[in-house]
Write an enzyme that holds these catalytic residues in place. Structure first.
Site, mmCIF file in Angstrom:
data_model
loop_
_atom_site.group_PDB
_atom_site.id
_atom_site.type_symbol
_atom_site.label_atom_id
_atom_site.label_comp_id
_atom_site.label_asym_id
_atom_site.label_seq_id
_atom_site.Cartn_x
_atom_site.Cartn_y
_atom_site.Cartn_z
ATOM 1 N N TYR A 1 -29.230 23.098 -16.732
ATOM 2 C CA TYR A 1 -28.153 23.587 -17.601
ATOM 3 C C TYR A 1 -28.154 25.111 -17.555
ATOM 4 O O TYR A 1 -29.224 25.711 -17.564
ATOM 5 C CB TYR A 1 -28.407 23.266 -19.070
ATOM 6 C CG TYR A 1 -28.697 21.856 -19.450
ATOM 7 C CD1 TYR A 1 -27.657 20.986 -19.745
ATOM 8 C CD2 TYR A 1 -30.005 21.406 -19.595
ATOM 9 C CE1 TYR A 1 -27.927 19.689 -20.153
ATOM 10 C CE2 TYR A 1 -30.270 20.107 -19.992
ATOM 11 C CZ TYR A 1 -29.220 19.253 -20.264
ATOM 12 O OH TYR A 1 -29.480 17.979 -20.666
ATOM 13 N N ASN B 1 -31.052 22.750 -26.107
ATOM 14 C CA ASN B 1 -30.290 21.645 -26.701
ATOM 15 C C ASN B 1 -29.985 22.010 -28.151
ATOM 16 O O ASN B 1 -30.861 22.493 -28.862
ATOM 17 C CB ASN B 1 -31.119 20.367 -26.632
ATOM 18 C CG ASN B 1 -31.698 20.164 -25.245
ATOM 19 O OD1 ASN B 1 -32.444 21.012 -24.771
ATOM 20 N ND2 ASN B 1 -31.353 19.090 -24.596
ATOM 21 N N HIS C 1 -23.119 19.690 -25.712
ATOM 22 C CA HIS C 1 -23.677 20.782 -26.514
ATOM 23 C C HIS C 1 -22.568 21.750 -26.925
ATOM 24 O O HIS C 1 -22.698 22.962 -26.798
ATOM 25 C CB HIS C 1 -24.773 21.507 -25.731
ATOM 26 C CG HIS C 1 -25.987 20.661 -25.480
ATOM 27 N ND1 HIS C 1 -26.909 20.921 -24.495
ATOM 28 C CD2 HIS C 1 -26.438 19.546 -26.112
ATOM 29 C CE1 HIS C 1 -27.869 19.997 -24.527
ATOM 30 N NE2 HIS C 1 -27.593 19.150 -25.493
ATOM 31 N N HIS D 1 -10.543 0.975 3.424
ATOM 32 C CA HIS D 1 -11.062 -0.201 2.722
ATOM 33 C C HIS D 1 -11.607 -1.245 3.687
ATOM 34 O O HIS D 1 -11.140 -1.383 4.806
ATOM 35 C CB HIS D 1 -9.967 -0.847 1.870
ATOM 36 C CG HIS D 1 -8.697 -1.094 2.620
ATOM 37 N ND1 HIS D 1 -8.534 -2.129 3.497
ATOM 38 C CD2 HIS D 1 -7.534 -0.400 2.645
ATOM 39 C CE1 HIS D 1 -7.327 -2.073 4.015
ATOM 40 N NE2 HIS D 1 -6.700 -1.027 3.517
ATOM 41 N N MET E 1 0.805 -1.215 0.000
ATOM 42 C CA MET E 1 0.000 0.000 0.000
ATOM 43 C C MET E 1 0.838 1.265 0.000
ATOM 44 O O MET E 1 0.505 2.255 -0.639
ATOM 45 C CB MET E 1 -0.942 0.003 1.199
ATOM 46 C CG MET E 1 -1.803 1.239 1.233
ATOM 47 S SD MET E 1 -2.949 1.176 2.610
ATOM 48 C CE MET E 1 -3.393 2.889 2.711
HETATM 49 C C1 LIG Z 1 -25.052 12.040 -26.419
HETATM 50 C C2 LIG Z 1 -25.591 13.287 -27.059
HETATM 51 C C3 LIG Z 1 -26.905 13.668 -26.803
HETATM 52 C C4 LIG Z 1 -27.418 14.829 -27.377
HETATM 53 N N1 LIG Z 1 -28.729 15.134 -27.177
HETATM 54 C C5 LIG Z 1 -29.266 16.191 -27.834
HETATM 55 C C6 LIG Z 1 -30.663 16.441 -27.804
HETATM 56 O O1 LIG Z 1 -31.439 15.688 -27.218
HETATM 57 N N2 LIG Z 1 -31.133 17.527 -28.457
HETATM 58 C C7 LIG Z 1 -30.310 18.368 -29.156
HETATM 59 O O2 LIG Z 1 -30.784 19.354 -29.719
HETATM 60 N N3 LIG Z 1 -28.987 18.135 -29.229
HETATM 61 C C8 LIG Z 1 -28.454 17.054 -28.616
HETATM 62 N N4 LIG Z 1 -27.117 16.781 -28.756
HETATM 63 C C9 LIG Z 1 -26.277 17.708 -29.542
HETATM 64 C C10 LIG Z 1 -26.468 17.608 -31.059
HETATM 65 O O3 LIG Z 1 -26.627 16.267 -31.460
HETATM 66 C C11 LIG Z 1 -25.288 18.271 -31.758
HETATM 67 O O4 LIG Z 1 -25.176 19.610 -31.316
HETATM 68 C C12 LIG Z 1 -25.392 18.278 -33.269
HETATM 69 O O5 LIG Z 1 -25.539 16.981 -33.792
HETATM 70 C C13 LIG Z 1 -24.166 18.929 -33.876
HETATM 71 O O6 LIG Z 1 -24.300 18.967 -35.274
HETATM 72 P P1 LIG Z 1 -23.031 19.100 -36.221
HETATM 73 O O7 LIG Z 1 -23.522 19.180 -37.618
HETATM 74 O O8 LIG Z 1 -22.171 20.201 -35.721
HETATM 75 O O9 LIG Z 1 -22.179 17.848 -36.004
HETATM 76 P P2 LIG Z 1 -22.611 16.240 -35.971
HETATM 77 O O10 LIG Z 1 -24.078 16.084 -35.943
HETATM 78 O O11 LIG Z 1 -21.805 15.621 -34.904
HETATM 79 O O12 LIG Z 1 -22.110 15.692 -37.385
HETATM 80 C C14 LIG Z 1 -20.757 15.594 -37.750
HETATM 81 C C15 LIG Z 1 -20.629 14.488 -38.780
HETATM 82 O O13 LIG Z 1 -19.367 14.587 -39.421
HETATM 83 C C16 LIG Z 1 -18.797 13.307 -39.558
HETATM 84 N N5 LIG Z 1 -17.333 13.516 -39.626
HETATM 85 C C17 LIG Z 1 -16.550 14.085 -38.677
HETATM 86 N N6 LIG Z 1 -15.276 14.107 -39.086
HETATM 87 C C18 LIG Z 1 -15.256 13.559 -40.340
HETATM 88 C C19 LIG Z 1 -14.210 13.303 -41.270
HETATM 89 N N7 LIG Z 1 -12.934 13.622 -41.004
HETATM 90 N N8 LIG Z 1 -14.538 12.727 -42.449
HETATM 91 C C20 LIG Z 1 -15.822 12.397 -42.742
HETATM 92 N N9 LIG Z 1 -16.849 12.609 -41.870
HETATM 93 C C21 LIG Z 1 -16.561 13.189 -40.692
HETATM 94 C C22 LIG Z 1 -19.272 12.563 -38.331
HETATM 95 O O14 LIG Z 1 -19.222 11.167 -38.505
HETATM 96 C C23 LIG Z 1 -20.706 13.083 -38.179
HETATM 97 O O15 LIG Z 1 -21.623 12.323 -38.926
HETATM 98 C C24 LIG Z 1 -26.585 15.627 -28.207
HETATM 99 C C25 LIG Z 1 -25.272 15.246 -28.466
HETATM 100 C C26 LIG Z 1 -24.770 14.077 -27.906
HETATM 101 C C27 LIG Z 1 -23.366 13.675 -28.208
#
Ligand SMILES: Cc1cc2nc3c(=O)[nH]c(=O)nc-3n(C[C@H](O)[C@H](O)[C@H](O)COP(=O)(O)OP(=O)(O)OC[C@H]3O[C@@H](n4cnc5c(N)ncnc54)[C@H](O)[C@@H]3O)c2cc1C
Ligand SMILES: *[C@@H]1O[C@H](CO)[C@@H](O)[C@H](O)[C@H]1NC(C)=O
Ligand SMILES: *[C@@H]1O[C@H](CO)[C@@H](O)[C@H](O)[C@H]1NC(C)=O
Ligand SMILES: *[C@@H]1O[C@H](CO)[C@@H](O)[C@H](O)[C@H]1NC(C)=O
Ligand SMILES: *[C@@H]1O[C@H](CO)[C@@H](O)[C@H](O)[C@H]1NC(C)=O
Ligand SMILES: *[C@@H]1O[C@H](CO)[C@@H](O)[C@H](O)[C@H]1NC(C)=O
Ligand SMILES: *[C@@H]1O[C@H](CO)[C@@H](O)[C@H](O)[C@H]1NC(C)=O
Ligand SMILES: *[C@@H]1O[C@H](CO)[C@@H](O)[C@H](O)[C@H]1NC(C)=O
Ligand SMILES: *[C@@H]1O[C@H](CO)[C@@H](O)[C@H](O)[C@H]1NC(C)=O
Ligand SMILES: *[C@@H]1O[C@H](CO)[C@@H](O)[C@H](O)[C@H]1NC(C)=O
Length: 789
Positions: free
Chosen positions: A642, A766, A723, A196, A87
């Site tokens: 939030y 969101n 977000h 523990h 430990m």
């Molecule tokens: C777990 C989670 C829960 C969420 N819940 C909510 C919700 O309930 N309501 C809400 O409004 N928002 C929610 N969000 C947020 C919301 O989904 C995002 O803000 C939004 O999708 C962002 O859009 P975007 O176009 O910027 O990117 P994204 O939607 O992330 O799209 C980016 C895309 O680019 C592609 N990509 C990235 N790099 C490359 C590369 N080099 N080559 C080719 N393709 C690539 C990725 O595969 C993806 O498909 C959530 C996010 C997460 C992660």
């Protein structure tokens, strides 16, 4: 100081526990370590516990890292893994749960006393970590973990200990919930801990734990990260591909990333008659996009996947092989067609006009989103209630909170009826479902684009960077050498590239294109894709990654006798409640026609700094308590706050040395006015809740904890909201913004960005409706901008 039981000090180095090699059937990682099932709690012979501690090591014996997994029954409150056996003076990792999150802490004890914090090792939680009703599983990468040092008392220099590269005595200690409060402040990694209740030693077979699959464990189990793959075929073509092609093979617009922003951009550009190529690194998601993976057994007759069935949202975080998450960033993101819109909670609130204010960073041309919101809602209306039969299901949380919030000077409204009304309102959340199935950009904009002959979608195509000649972009370099000659997609002479890879994905593509701050370009120049960078004379210095924002979020857990916690959503994938599953399969109605959140509220708070910030509340059935006392686990619900529009703190994101997207400076509470506003807003929102709602019990934080101290001590690791915005923000000046008023990257001729990254301040709600709205606004401006194809 209280002395602790003298652990290994009293014992010779006997290897008590039997080391085993085993594979975790859920994430398919194979480990060496110990596995114990049904051990008797020494303090309570009626109770038993399970504990597995395993590690996998890279084949490179000079590596200083490993991947570990700790699985325990939930009565194991903290588990400690000591890398050196005895430990004292050895590095150990402590892990416990806090609500739905894990808290980890590296420590070292100077003797048989409580261990102190030990800095240096880097612990990264990996996506296959999970919790269910009976167990928790923490899967992590431990970097800089094979060597540590301590200063023997009286010595002037430290002594360094190096873990054996072949066989090493190790030990564990655990604290069982039958003893007493094992962790004083579960939200804090620096919390003091109770001694523990149980420990053991074993001989770790480091050699036997080495695996050539190590990097695939890090990158997710299905596809390897393409950036680490040598790309010899494109290397030879980089010098010849800079001349724009004049043949018919070029595209007017190449959009990179098929998420919220990219799909809308590609659809509107193809609608305008432009020749459009959309590149997406991932594959199909929903049934509509050709997705056939992830159909739950109980819904097999429908062919609907986890991306389609709204009620499976909570299980997104509990899948046994969650290939849908982007494997090359340390925060959550969807890497499949639809991006974040097919893995998110589908909460859908159009942005109010006040979101586009000058003081929030929007240029004057962007002041009014009305036309864009109208276009968006014409394609993609919102639904309240989500179930197509017009009924609310599993609505007890709404009823309980409605009683309270209405007495607390909030008005009940249909949220999307007036998008500008966000002060002192609550209601049922709005979603973008259609007929009880996830809708969104993949079911609307993508379908119309696909029907056009001037549109082409290439999935499973990872874009490394843009091919450029100084400020002029000529194409996009990808790993798809099957569909694209040398993997390069070319532009027509006046063509344009739009990056829509999301906050982390677009930033990485800019860095690998030689665009961004010097420290990030230097990471690329030391990486496996260094050869893809343009000459340093062509680097473009812009503040990519700076000024990011994400809502700080603080979670509360309650019980109320009327609430159905829905088994904390634990059995929805494999063993759902029969009546609910049958109803959904028969008619796409009922509990499964909605994601988990059932209540939303907003309130303006004006702080001492005169800034108005908004506090959003969101509640859902289920939740884990982080306290100890007894409570009715069948009646829990979570209320998360939030801080949204007006939040002033900013952080920074970037890439680390293996090009993994990471927050470099966490954005939450950098400005203490944000924290003060949040505490005052929450205090007001929860005031009198126990008198307003008889029978309600707050279980997290436990009674006696003030909101002030709960927020003060809240772990930053649990504060994120997914977000992210602002990494490539819009603005008038290239010293503080990355794109101009037309979404064009400063100091380039024809490179644009349309995704969450350009949003200069945290939206009201969101993010995805805001991202879709700004994509509509931005693509209109890009089409109108002179000089294009
Ligand atoms: C777990 C989670 C829960 C969420 N819940 C909510 C919700 O309930 N309501 C809400 O409004 N928002 C929610 N969000 C947020 C919301 O989904 C995002 O803000 C939004 O999708 C962002 O859009 P975007 O176009 O910027 O990117 P994204 O939607 O992330 O799209 C980016 C895309 O680019 C592609 N990509 C990235 N790099 C490359 C590369 N080099 N080559 C080719 N393709 C690539 C990725 O595969 C993806 O498909 C959530 C996010 C997460 C992660
Ligand atoms: C301790 O854990 C056991 C097993 O998970 C559980 O049944 C019990 O309620 C827990 N006790 C407390 C005080 O949390
Ligand atoms: C590794 O950890 C040690 C402490 O054990 C610390 O001094 C050192 O700075 C760390 N190295 C890196 C690169 O983080
Ligand atoms: C809970 O998680 C543990 C550990 O991953 C697993 O063994 C067990 O089967 C899970 N239980 C349920 C009901 O899913
Ligand atoms: C809480 O209740 C007290 C006593 O009824 C009342 O004076 C106060 O205004 C209430 N606070 C809020 C925020 O409703
Ligand atoms: C009630 O809310 C309204 C709007 O949010 C606000 O103007 C008013 O001051 C509030 N009243 C009290 C007593 O808090
Ligand atoms: C390109 O990368 C994507 C995403 O990582 C992967 O699915 C695909 O198989 C890769 N293609 C090639 C040809 O390597
Ligand atoms: C616990 O909650 C469930 C669901 O709300 C309820 O049916 C049950 O009666 C409660 N049990 C106790 C002991 O209060
Ligand atoms: C928790 O917060 C309070 C102040 O609100 C502070 O006094 C206390 O030290 C904090 N505890 C820890 C463990 O940080
Ligand atoms: C951009 O900002 C910098 C730093 O604040 C300032 O020096 C410069 O004049 C600004 N440029 C323009 C065009 O406003």
């Amino acid at each position: 100081m209280k002395l602790w039981l003298a652990l290994a000090g009293l014992l010779p180095f006997i290897e008590n526990a039997l080391a085993v090699n085993y594979c975790d059937p859920q994430n398919s990682f194979c480990f060496t370590g110990i596995q114990k099932f049904g051990l008797t709690d020494p303090q309570n012979s009626a109770a038993t516990f399970d504990l597995s501690i395993g590690a996998a090591y890279p084949t490179d014996t000079t590596s200083t890292e490993f991947i570990g997994e700790i699985v325990a029954t939930r009565n194991v409150v903290w588990a400690g893994y000591d890398f050196g056996g005895a430990m004292s003076n050895n590095l150990m990792l402590l892990v416990w749960t806090n609500g739905n999150n894990f808290v980890s802490s590296t420590r070292m004890a100077s003797g048989y006393v409580p261990p102190s914090l030990y800095a240096g090792p880097i612990i990264t939680q990996l996506p296959s970590s999970m919790m269910n009703a009976t167990h928790w599983k923490f899967v992590y990468r431990c970097q800089n973990c094979t060597q540590w040092s301590y200063r023997p008392s009286g010595a002037s220099t430290p002594t360094t200990v190096t873990m054996s590269t072949t066989s090493q005595v190790q030990s564990y200690g655990i604290c069982l919930n039958s003893t007493s409060a094992c962790v004083a402040t579960p939200s804090s990694p620096t919390s003091s801990i109770q001694q523990h209740s149980y420990f053991d030693l074993w001989g770790q077979d480091v050699t036997g734990g080495r695996t050539s699959a190590y990097s695939s464990y890090l990158s997710g189990t299905v596809t390897s990260i393409s950036v680490t793959v040598p790309i010899t075929s494109t290397r030879t073509s980089t010098t010849t591909s800079v001349t724009p092609t004049t043949s018919g093979t070029g595209y007017d617009y190449i959009v990179v990333g098929g998420g919220a922003g990219g799909i809308i951009a590609a659809d509107r550009l193809s609608e305008a008659g432009k020749k459009v190529l959309l590149l997406e690194r991932g594959g199909p998601s929903t049934k509509e996009t050709g997705g056939t993976r992830e159909v739950p057994t109980w819904a097999r007759s429908t062919g609907l996947t986890r991306f389609d069935i709204p009620g499976l949202f909570e299980n997104m975080f509990a899948g046994s092989n969650p290939w849908w998450w982007c494997s090359d960033m340390t925060v959550l993101g969807g890497c499949l067609i639809g991006g974040g819109t097919v893995i998110n909670g589908m909460l859908y609130f159009p942005p109010p006009n006040m979101e586009f204010a000058a003081n929030l960073g929007w240029p004057s041309e962007w002041r009014d989103p009305t036309a864009a919101v109208t276009k968006l809602f014409a394609r993609l209306p919102s639904r309240t209630p989500p179930s197509p039969d017009g009924k609310y299901y599993l609505d007890q949380v709404y009823t309980v909170l409605s009683t309270h919030f209405s007495k607390n000077n909030y008005s009940e409204v249909v949220i999307n009826d007036d998008r500008d009304r966000k002060d002192g309102v609550y209601g049922h959340p709005a979603y973008n479902f259609n007929n009880g199935i996830r809708s969104g950009v993949t079911h609307t904009y993508l379908q119309t684009a696909k029907a056009r002959s001037n549109f082409r979608l290439l999935m499973y195509t990872y874009a490394y960077n843009v091919v450029r000649n100084g400020p002029t972009i000529t194409g996009v370099r990808t790993n798809n050498t099957i569909d694209l000659p040398n993997g390069i997609a070319n532009l027509t002479p006046k063509g344009r590239v739009i990056l829509s890879g999301g906050v982390y994905g677009t930033a990485r593509m800019l860095f690998t294109s030689g665009i961004g701050p010097a420290d990030m370009l230097s990471q690329v120049s030391k990486s496996s894709v260094a050869n893809l960078l343009p000459p340093s004379s062509q680097y473009i210095d812009l503040p990519v990654g700076y000024y990011v924002s994400d809502n700080p979020s603080i979670n509360f857990v309650f019980t109320h006798p009327s609430v159905d916690a829905y088994d904390n959503w634990q059995s929805i994938w494999s063993n759902p409640r029969t009546a609910d599953a049958n109803q959904y399969v028969a008619s796409q109605t009922g509990v499964f026609a909605s994601s988990s959140h059932h209540f939303v509220s907003w309130k303006a708070i004006t702080g001492a700094d005169k800034v108005t910030r908004y506090l959003q509340g969101m509640a859902r059935p289920g939740g884990y308590a982080s306290g100890f006392g007894s409570y009715n686990a069948s009646a829990t619900f979570s209320l998360t706050f939030y801080l949204s529009l007006g939040v002033t703190s900013r952080g920074r994101i970037g890439i680390n040395s293996d090009l993994r997207g990471v927050p470099l400076v966490q954005p939450w509470f950098q400005d203490t006015n944000d924290k003060t506003a949040m505490i005052s807003g929450i205090t007001q929102a929860l005031a009198n809740i126990s008198t307003n709602v008889p029978g309600i019990q707050m279980i997290t934080p436990p009674s006696g904890t003030s909101i002030q101290s709960y927020v003060d001590n809240y772990s930053k690791a649990s504060m994120g909201s997914n977000h992210w915005v602002g990494s490539t923000r819009i603005g008038a000046n290239s010293s503080t913004a990355v794109v101009d008023t037309n979404c064009k990257v400063f100091n380039t001729d024809n490179l644009f960005i349309l995704d969450a990254g350009i949003i200069p301040s945290q939206p009201m709600s969101n993010t995805h409706a805001a991202v879709m709205t700004i994509a509509e606004m931005g693509v209109t401006r890009i089409l109108a901008l002179a000089g294009g194809p």
